[in-house]
Design an enzyme around this catalytic site. Structure first.
Site, PDB file in Angstrom:
ATOM      1  N   CYS A 130      -0.807  71.063  56.616  1.00 52.73           N
ATOM      2  CA  CYS A 130      -1.689  72.377  56.341  1.00 52.73           C
ATOM      3  C   CYS A 130      -3.300  72.185  56.103  1.00 52.73           C
ATOM      4  O   CYS A 130      -3.258  71.961  54.767  1.00 52.73           O
ATOM      5  CB  CYS A 130      -0.870  73.410  55.638  1.00 52.73           C
ATOM      6  SG  CYS A 130      -1.616  74.839  55.420  1.00 52.73           S
ATOM      7  N   CYS A 133      -4.312  74.778  53.488  1.00 51.07           N
ATOM      8  CA  CYS A 133      -3.709  74.913  52.090  1.00 51.07           C
ATOM      9  C   CYS A 133      -4.101  73.636  51.415  1.00 51.07           C
ATOM     10  O   CYS A 133      -4.469  73.880  50.072  1.00 51.07           O
ATOM     11  CB  CYS A 133      -2.134  74.739  52.410  1.00 51.07           C
ATOM     12  SG  CYS A 133      -1.370  75.627  53.631  1.00 51.07           S
ATOM     13  N   ASP A 134      -4.420  72.526  52.215  1.00 57.72           N
ATOM     14  CA  ASP A 134      -4.679  71.343  51.068  1.00 57.72           C
ATOM     15  C   ASP A 134      -5.986  70.807  51.244  1.00 57.72           C
ATOM     16  O   ASP A 134      -6.242  70.007  50.546  1.00 57.72           O
ATOM     17  CB  ASP A 134      -3.640  70.285  51.556  1.00 57.72           C
ATOM     18  CG  ASP A 134      -2.039  70.813  51.163  1.00 57.72           C
ATOM     19  OD1 ASP A 134      -1.840  71.563  50.566  1.00 57.72           O
ATOM     20  OD2 ASP A 134      -1.123  70.315  52.168  1.00 57.72           O
TER      21      ASP A 134
END
Ligand code: NAP
Length: 301
Positions: A130, A133-134
């Site tokens: 992701c 997200c990261d």
């Protein structure tokens, strides 16, 4: 006993719940993670009618609030299996058994892995599924993205704003991604395309330090990278319910436009269904159809 249990609180599942509640049917939605499904990680949705731009999180939250306001109940539990006895369907979770007259399976899909030995061990240590997200963890660093679909190309575009260098590694020359997104990526100076190559090894001490990529002739190149974003597609989440469904070779549930399955009173909606176009708008459409068909089914009992 509920009229309808919906398994999965993604766009398809929550839309199904909205339609079922508006037909005055009692509805329980079972969800193993957070509400929202796959879309929650998308930074900007720009192809859903009416909203020119909305984040995946805001979209999912609005949908959740609408679903709750209409009176659908939620239980955040994983549906492990469905047992059928006459017209009653019992959905079993780790702690409970919930009964309904109809069930809509809207379980979506999960990330496909590359299948490399230490891949799972390195999740959170350089390997991610992701980018939104990261991505921030890789600001100013070097990352690689594996894949050639919309997710991979959008991830590479997103990461090119954060990372110093982005490799896009794709196993062939042609892309599944939309041409317009691909064209935008090609203009980024810090993105290097590595085509006709597969990621074949993850090199790590405590964290990922490098990857090996192998071309079609077997020539291996080592790339020093801090992160690898795997975006090689998704796997439909139908396994737990396989005996009630007809599945195609890739594991997608086969149904016609009515979202019916081979099991009376069991319907499928969204990305776990065999279909041509997997988008928010088609997930919502499936949800509406599956719920309407479930309501018709309830009227026959
Ligand atoms: P996808 O379209 O299925 O693409 C997966 C990519 O991974 C393909 O390029 C495939 O290569 C490659 N791949 C598959 N298995 C591999 C393996 N074992 N090793 C290396 N490469 C592998 O998946 P996606 O990008 O996640 O998209 C899923 C769906 O969501 C699509 O319908 C997509 O259009 C949609 N989506 C839409 C948007 C948007 O509209 N903004 C954003 C994201 C996703 P091959 O091409 O060679 O098969």
């Amino acid at each position: 006993m509920y009229d309808i249990i919906v398994i999965g609180a993604g766009t398809a599942g929550m839309t199904a719940a909205i339609y079922a509640r508006r037909a005055d049917k009692s509805v329980l939605i079972l969800e193993s993670g957070a509400y929202g499904g796959q879309i929650i990680n998308t930074p900007d949705i720009a192809n859903y009618p009416v909203e020119a731009h909305i984040s995946g999180f805001d979209f999912a939250t609005k949908l959740y609030e609408q679903t709750v306001a209409l009176g659908a109940e939620f239980a955040f539990e994983r549906a492990e299996r469905i047992e059928i006895s006459g017209n009653i369907k019992t959905v079993i979770t780790a702690d409970n058994a919930y009964e309904a007259k109809a069930v809509i399976i809207a379980t979506g899909s999960s990330n496909r892995k590359l299948g490399l030995g230490n891949e799972e061990k390195l999740v959170g240590r350089g390997v991610s599924y992701c980018a939104t997200c990261d991505g921030m963890f890789f600001k100013g660093k070097t990352v690689a993205v594996a894949g050639g679909g919309n997710t991979a190309v959008e991830d590479a575009l997103y990461l090119s704003n954060l990372a110093e260098k982005v490799y896009l590694i794709h196993r062939r020359e042609g892309f599944r991604a939309d041409k317009s997104t691909l064209d935008r990526l090609r203009k980024r100076k810090n993105v290097e395309f590595m085509l006709n190559r597969n990621v074949t090894k993850l090199i790590a001490d405590k964290k990922l330090t490098a990857i090996e990529v192998t071309d079609r002739d077997g020539a291996v190149t080592t790339l020093d990278v801090d992160g690898l974003f795997v975006a090689v597609g998704r796997i439909p989440e139908n396994e737990s319910f396989a005996s009630l469904l007809d599945l195609d070779q890739s594991g997608y549930a086969i149904s016609d436009e009515t979202c019916k399955t081979k099991t009376p009173g069991v319907f499928v909606a969204g990305d776990n269904r065999q279909k041509e176009l997997r988008q928010l708008v088609t997930a919502a459409s499936d949800g509406a159809i599956a719920a309407s068909e479930a309501v018709k089914y309830l009227n026959t009992l």
